[in-house]
Design a protein around this motif. Structure first.
Motif: not given
Length: 251
Positions: A42-48, A65-69, A116-118, A124-125
């Motif tokens: 739901e938070w956009g994380i790829t899951v196995r 991380g999207l700052a360096d792909n 989960l919180g982490a 989100a960042f």
């Protein structure tokens, strides 16, 4: 980022209480692992899902991380355990365990909620992150189970490691709640801070006989009694007293 994480407190408390209400043992963590996997997705994380070479009950989330792909920075692994204990909960709380004889008495519900919180915060960042973060949710911290593949006693950590969850990892972090520390503080140890376990089985085989002729029998109870004394003596005399080591009977 810290402000964002702080705003998630009530939500994470609800996750923790939901997990506490529905505790699961060992590798039987179907509800817990599915809930974790659903939230990560739901938070956009790829899951196995179904991670683990022998039992397949772990969950692994992957965040680039999207700052360096996710190409130049380190790979960081964060881990939490999901399983509960075979203990009857006697607390009278709105979120008391509904599973008879099973309770989150060791804080793994809190560990899962914290990770989960982490995960939600870091997701989100992600545009500011460099490198890759792996979120590992492990079953069976509490003990070991015989593998259906080779009969070895395996903890969840070993099962996931044998499914290559550490491949390419530069740093790995885990923590455990500790009631002795004041709320809001974190304890760090310069040496080993969390135990690893090895499991083995010892069988004593005697020969039955009549109590009037004990010399014609082989008493396995005596063997076991001597073994208990000797192995504890070994722990006292063969292990560096500055090292932490425990030998314990596990059913």
């Amino acid at each position: 980022m810290m402000h964002y994480a702080g705003q998630l407190q009530d939500e994470m408390i609800e996750y923790r209480r939901d997990l506490h209400t529905h505790p699961e043992l060992l590798y039987d963590v179907v509800r817990t692992s599915n809930k974790v996997a659903d939230l990560l997705e739901e938070w956009g994380i790829t899951v196995r899902r179904n991670v683990g070479k022998h039992f397949g009950m772990g969950v692994v989330g992957l965040l680039h991380g999207l700052a360096d792909n996710g190409n130049s920075g380190p790979t960081l692994l964060l881990r939490a355990d999901m399983d509960a204990l075979p203990i009857q909960e006697c607390n009278e709380l709105p979120y008391k365990s509904v599973n008879d004889g099973i309770m989150h008495a060791c804080g793994h519900d809190a560990h899962t909620a914290m990770l989960l919180g982490a995960a939600r915060t870091l997701a989100a960042f992600r545009e500011r992150l460099i490198g890759t973060i792996i979120f590992v949710f492990q079953p069976v911290e509490e003990g070991a189970v015989k593998s259906p593949l080779d009969g070895r006693l395996l903890s969840g950590g070993r099962d996931l490691i044998e499914d290559n969850v550490l491949e390419g990892v530069d740093y790995a972090y885990a923590l455990h709640v500790m009631p002795e520390l004041p709320v809001g503080t974190l304890g760090i140890h310069p040496h080993d801070a969390m135990a690893a376990s090895n499991h083995f089985k010892v069988e004593f085989q005697g020969t039955s006989g009549h109590h009037s002729a004990p010399h014609r029998a082989v008493d396995s109870i005596q063997m076991a009694a001597r073994y208990i004394g000797e192995i504890n003596g070994m722990m006292a005399n063969r292990i560096d007293p500055q090292e932490a080591a425990v030998v314990h009977n596990y059913k």
